[in-house]
Design an enzyme around this catalytic site. Structure first.
Site, mmCIF file in Angstrom:
data_model
loop_
_atom_site.group_PDB
_atom_site.id
_atom_site.type_symbol
_atom_site.label_atom_id
_atom_site.label_comp_id
_atom_site.label_asym_id
_atom_site.label_seq_id
_atom_site.Cartn_x
_atom_site.Cartn_y
_atom_site.Cartn_z
ATOM 1 N N MET A 1 51.634 36.783 43.307
ATOM 2 C CA MET A 1 50.714 36.680 41.895
ATOM 3 C C MET A 1 50.541 35.338 41.518
ATOM 4 S SD MET A 1 51.470 38.383 38.206
ATOM 5 C CE MET A 1 52.676 37.451 37.619
ATOM 6 N N CYS A 2 49.223 34.806 41.598
ATOM 7 C CA CYS A 2 48.698 33.738 41.060
ATOM 8 C C CYS A 2 47.444 34.028 40.280
ATOM 9 C CB CYS A 2 48.213 32.958 42.586
ATOM 10 S SG CYS A 2 49.354 32.498 43.526
ATOM 11 N N GLY A 3 47.094 32.898 39.594
ATOM 12 C CA GLY A 3 45.918 33.032 38.563
ATOM 13 C C GLY A 3 44.630 32.560 39.184
#
Length: 301
Positions: A1-3
């Site tokens: 998970m990254c943004g």
């Protein structure tokens, strides 16, 4: 998970607000990746003065006192006046010469430095730590320009270091940010190395960035290069790729990594989640959609 966040401004009246808008967008993505972050800004007159080449460097060992000496050393090699400013951990060099010429001189003077990015009108800042803290250390809210791309990282494929932070800006005025993972990155890295491409990290995202840069260097446009990514890479990914005048988004065939795009007459924006777009001016009138799998969405300035 990254943004992931990205903002492409069509209305010049919004250019002075680019840094402020991106700061809020990046901050909203902190809980998607709080170990490191980075930002690429196109068009800030302080970080990348008009008509000058710009090079962003990390791991230089230079402090604020040493910037004058570094500027003089690079200037002697380049044969041109060089400006040097330290923006938190990033050393930004500028000169009235081409970016690649300036980059060659910087590499001679600082052979162990990590190149965070280079190109006309482009400054790339990266660091380890919480994104909201990094935004403050960079003074991002004061930045202006027509385009910005940002990333908050939760490391899965490589160490938490500046070299592992996004964006990956490996070609002139180019940058790429990525949420997901490439399962066949080792094979593609070997193929690119055989073609003479050099790497700075073991991060799978760098493989994607080097692949796109290699495609662009062969004369392909961004849309074609991203279609080649879809045909070549296995894994799950949402990618945002930008250069001096364009902004493009693509997702893998399953599209399990979140992404949302919003568009008005004044701007185009994308983010991993809508909450990063919620405070953009005029968002209540925007056309908002989730990008389709393996469809390349691209805009040109």
């Amino acid at each position: 998970m990254c943004g992931i966040v990205g903002l492409h401004l069509r209305n010049p009246e919004l250019h002075p607000r680019l840094g402020d808008l991106l700061s809020d967008m990046l901050g909203e993505m902190q809980d998607r990746g709080a170990d490191s972050a980075g930002i690429a800004i196109y068009g800030d007159d302080t970080w990348s003065p008009p008509g000058q080449g710009c090079v962003s460097l990390l791991e230089t060992g230079v402090d604020s006192i040493g910037t004058t000496a570094v500027a003089s050393e690079v200037a002697e090699i380049a044969g041109a006046d060089v400006g040097a400013q330290l923006v938190a951990d990033t050393l930004v060099l500028t000169a009235p010469i081409g970016s690649e010429e300036l980059l060659a001189a910087a590499r001679t003077a600082l052979p162990d430095a990590l190149v965070a990015g280079f190109g006309a009108d482009l400054a790339v800042l990266k660091g380890v730590g919480a994104p909201r803290d990094l935004v403050q250390s960079w003074g991002l809210r004061g930045a202006s320009g027509w385009q910005g791309v940002g990333h908050t990282r939760m490391a899965t494929e490589s160490a938490v270091t500046p070299s592992g932070a996004h964006p990956y800006a490996v070609g002139p005025e180019q940058c790429l940010v990525h949420n997901g993972s490439f399962s066949n990155h080792a094979t593609i890295r070997r193929e690119l190395r055989a073609a003479g491409v050099e790497f700075d990290s073991e991060n799978d995202t760098e493989v994607g960035a080097r692949f796109v840069a290699h495609q662009l260097a062969q004369g392909k446009d961004v849309e074609t290069a991203l279609k080649e990514v879809c045909a070549t890479f296995d894994g799950f990914y949402t990618l945002l790729v930008s250069n001096h005048d364009s902004f493009a988004v693509v997702r893998d065939a399953i599209a399990c990594k979140p992404a949302v795009i919003a568009e008005t007459d004044d701007w185009v924006a994308m983010a991993s989640e809508y909450r990063a777009l919620a405070n953009l001016p005029g968002v209540e009138n925007a056309r908002i959609w989730e990008p389709e799998p393996e469809v390349v969405y691209a805009w040109t300035r």
